[in-house]
Motif scaffolding. Sequence first.
Motif, PDB file in Angstrom:
ATOM      1  N   UNK A 176       7.627  -9.212  -7.808  1.00  0.00           N
ATOM      2  CA  UNK A 176       7.167  -9.658  -6.489  1.00  0.00           C
ATOM      3  C   UNK A 176       6.814 -11.126  -6.634  1.00  0.00           C
ATOM      4  N   UNK A 177       7.673 -11.993  -6.099  1.00  0.00           N
ATOM      5  CA  UNK A 177       7.558 -13.420  -6.360  1.00  0.00           C
ATOM      6  C   UNK A 177       6.547 -14.124  -5.456  1.00  0.00           C
ATOM      7  N   UNK A 178       5.986 -13.420  -4.508  1.00  0.00           N
ATOM      8  CA  UNK A 178       5.062 -14.074  -3.570  1.00  0.00           C
ATOM      9  C   UNK A 178       3.668 -13.466  -3.575  1.00  0.00           C
ATOM     10  N   UNK A 179       3.469 -12.342  -4.255  1.00  0.00           N
ATOM     11  CA  UNK A 179       2.146 -11.708  -4.270  1.00  0.00           C
ATOM     12  C   UNK A 179       1.500 -11.912  -5.635  1.00  0.00           C
ATOM     13  N   UNK A 180       0.243 -12.331  -5.673  1.00  0.00           N
ATOM     14  CA  UNK A 180      -0.430 -12.593  -6.952  1.00  0.00           C
ATOM     15  C   UNK A 180      -0.396 -11.376  -7.873  1.00  0.00           C
ATOM     16  N   UNK A 181       0.053 -11.605  -9.102  1.00  0.00           N
ATOM     17  CA  UNK A 181       0.068 -10.549 -10.109  1.00  0.00           C
ATOM     18  C   UNK A 181       1.392  -9.835 -10.243  1.00  0.00           C
ATOM     19  N   UNK A 182       2.251  -9.903  -9.220  1.00  0.00           N
ATOM     20  CA  UNK A 182       3.567  -9.295  -9.334  1.00  0.00           C
ATOM     21  C   UNK A 182       4.387 -10.011 -10.393  1.00  0.00           C
ATOM     22  N   UNK A 183       5.291  -9.304 -11.024  1.00  0.00           N
ATOM     23  CA  UNK A 183       6.099  -9.941 -12.061  1.00  0.00           C
ATOM     24  C   UNK A 183       6.866 -11.112 -11.474  1.00  0.00           C
ATOM     25  N   UNK A 198      -2.062  -5.275 -12.445  1.00  0.00           N
ATOM     26  CA  UNK A 198      -2.810  -4.167 -11.845  1.00  0.00           C
ATOM     27  C   UNK A 198      -3.298  -4.534 -10.447  1.00  0.00           C
ATOM     28  N   UNK A 199      -3.645  -5.807 -10.238  1.00  0.00           N
ATOM     29  CA  UNK A 199      -4.036  -6.255  -8.895  1.00  0.00           C
ATOM     30  C   UNK A 199      -2.888  -6.046  -7.916  1.00  0.00           C
ATOM     31  N   UNK A 200      -1.727  -6.523  -8.287  1.00  0.00           N
ATOM     32  CA  UNK A 200      -0.550  -6.350  -7.425  1.00  0.00           C
ATOM     33  C   UNK A 200      -0.262  -4.875  -7.185  1.00  0.00           C
ATOM     34  N   UNK A 201      -0.301  -4.081  -8.252  1.00  0.00           N
ATOM     35  CA  UNK A 201       0.094  -2.679  -8.145  1.00  0.00           C
ATOM     36  C   UNK A 201      -0.849  -1.901  -7.227  1.00  0.00           C
ATOM     37  N   UNK A 202      -2.134  -2.099  -7.400  1.00  0.00           N
ATOM     38  CA  UNK A 202      -3.097  -1.306  -6.617  1.00  0.00           C
ATOM     39  C   UNK A 202      -3.251  -1.829  -5.184  1.00  0.00           C
ATOM     40  N   UNK A 204      -0.872  -3.721  -3.429  1.00  0.00           N
ATOM     41  CA  UNK A 204       0.348  -3.818  -2.634  1.00  0.00           C
ATOM     42  C   UNK A 204       1.378  -2.733  -2.950  1.00  0.00           C
ATOM     43  N   UNK A 205       1.790  -2.637  -4.216  1.00  0.00           N
ATOM     44  CA  UNK A 205       2.899  -1.757  -4.562  1.00  0.00           C
ATOM     45  C   UNK A 205       2.597  -0.293  -4.240  1.00  0.00           C
ATOM     46  N   UNK A 206       1.517   0.216  -4.742  1.00  0.00           N
ATOM     47  CA  UNK A 206       1.174   1.628  -4.547  1.00  0.00           C
ATOM     48  C   UNK A 206       1.000   1.975  -3.068  1.00  0.00           C
ATOM     49  N   UNK A 207       0.211   1.192  -2.331  1.00  0.00           N
ATOM     50  CA  UNK A 207       0.073   1.533  -0.902  1.00  0.00           C
ATOM     51  C   UNK A 207       1.373   1.370  -0.107  1.00  0.00           C
ATOM     52  N   UNK A 208       2.233   0.435  -0.492  1.00  0.00           N
ATOM     53  CA  UNK A 208       3.491   0.291   0.245  1.00  0.00           C
ATOM     54  C   UNK A 208       4.422   1.477   0.002  1.00  0.00           C
ATOM     55  N   UNK A 209       4.482   1.971  -1.205  1.00  0.00           N
ATOM     56  CA  UNK A 209       5.298   3.158  -1.466  1.00  0.00           C
ATOM     57  C   UNK A 209       4.721   4.364  -0.728  1.00  0.00           C
TER      58      UNK A 209
END
Length: 602
Positions: A176-183, A198-202, A204-209
């Motif tokens: 994720x090139x625009x969200x802090x913490x994304x690879x 972990x910031x990105x995952x919890x 953005x990623x997890x709630x979006x899925x």
Amino acid sequence: MKAFILGLIGAALMAVTAHSADMDEMWGESTVKLRAENAERGELFDEGNYAMFIHWGLYSQLANRVDGKTYYGIGEWIMDPKMAGIPVKDYKQLAGTFNPTDFDAKAIAQLAKDAGMKYIVITAKHHDGFAMYHSEACDFNIVDSTPWKTDPMKELSAACREAGLGFGFYYSHSQDWTFPGGRKGPEVDENGNPATFDDYFTKKCLPQVEELTTQYGPIELIWFDTPGGMEKHYVQQLVDIVRKNQPKALVSGRAGHDLGDYQTMGDMEVPHHNIEGMWESVDTTNDSWAYAWYDQRWKAPKEILHRLISCVGRGGTYMLNIGPTDTGAVPDRAARSLRDAGEWIRRYPQVVYGTDASPWQHAMPWGDVTVREDRMFLSVFDWPESGKLFLPGLKTKIESVRLLQDGKATPIKWDSEEGWKVLELPPAAPEHLVSVIEIDLADAPEVDPTFGLDPNTGTEILAEFANVEGAKIVKHRWMEKFGEWICVYPATKWKSGDKAVWEVDVLTPGDYDVRLTYTGEGRLVWGVDVVGGEHIQNQQNASHNYQEFPIGWLNFPAPGKYKVAVSCLEGNIETAMLKSIRLTPLDEYRGTPKRMASAASK
């Protein structure tokens, strides 16, 4: 001993007509069972065998042109430093002018249906981090950030349900090139504090899925991508969400850590040998996944069918991508090719849907084979001018053979010679794209998969089918343009005495023209042997890329099986990479390979 379709013509035609009617019912109306609402878990994937991929996002607005400069490669990576290197702040501003008013969900669903595809998978979020749906987890989304303020995923999911198609999402779960913490994303948040994965995952990623699997109705597939160094426990959480919210959905193999439901080949890779289990090949209608203004190298209908049937013939599923423009419209030439190929599928659905892999485990010089129980379908891409089609190694008894065209099935004769079946065909191909021959067998097909040297055109055999002694078969993959992958499996790492050996079945004895396709450095000397027979060798200059070079003539003195061996003898042999050998029977009247003599006479 010859076998013919016997009986009175009238009785035969009545039987064929009845059989054709049965097939219409079996393969026409019954394909409705592959409608999404009636499908069991994975049925559309495993039996439908053909799907539409869609790459569409903010990057489509740029279409590979930034500040007047064109960047050649896959459009969805335009932000990456390897392409235009667009800063996050500048990229996010693109959303303010993204207004795809030509997007028509029903038209796209109808295109997929016309093309013969059974489900659609679309980019909900690619590596750029922009959500192409209304996400509460991040305001960088198509509803909150654009003047269009529409959720196209709502429209497309509804259109797919109405058309009887499955629906699924692509989601880039690691990058994720625009969200802090994304690879590959910002390393600090909006307040300047360090951001972790972990910031990105919890956040953005997890709630979006969670959103994607609860707000868009039944989902056929969640297509995760590029897991990179993502730890297993993160992937497991995402898979658990999919299992909980969409128990009938499949998870792509690119989820990572072997937690997906099936295997995905490399981008644009169509395998040459049968692969066990559930797998897919993902490909695109031109060279870029997302829309690129300059890219007009569209796959013609025949090429689409060739790649589709190659995948089905190897036991897999083919997912073919389109890249809508910034306005949301599908490029007309891509749509035309898809519809033309789909019209062929509509007339020959039995070749594609609910079929199994070829028992030969590889393609034929003239085309490919798919199977349904005790029935084989021969897809003939290159119609033999000789009026004879050669089928090596078939052990199962043939009951009948029919040439299919325009809803009719015409009986044709066949002969048996030296373990080969020789089908007697009309001089002209009945179909413009692909002609189909249907063979009824006494039982499920059993074959000897040895490569037969086709008496019409000869046979090219890839190095990946060789038994190598000393040398190694490796995966050689490279980009022609950024993201446009080419993949071959050559024999390489040669040392003195190493060999690549194939067994071949010869029906027509005599002299054969030998050609090798290879790359390497400088001039290389190759030796080719009929094991126990003739030896030839020749020096040719290596190409910077794979090129076919003539080596000489070899003789097969009688019908039967032979072993052919290739060795790299002199030069920079450690650099040599052998892709294939081609053996072509010589035309006894012209003294040239038959395929060349035929071309010269036109």
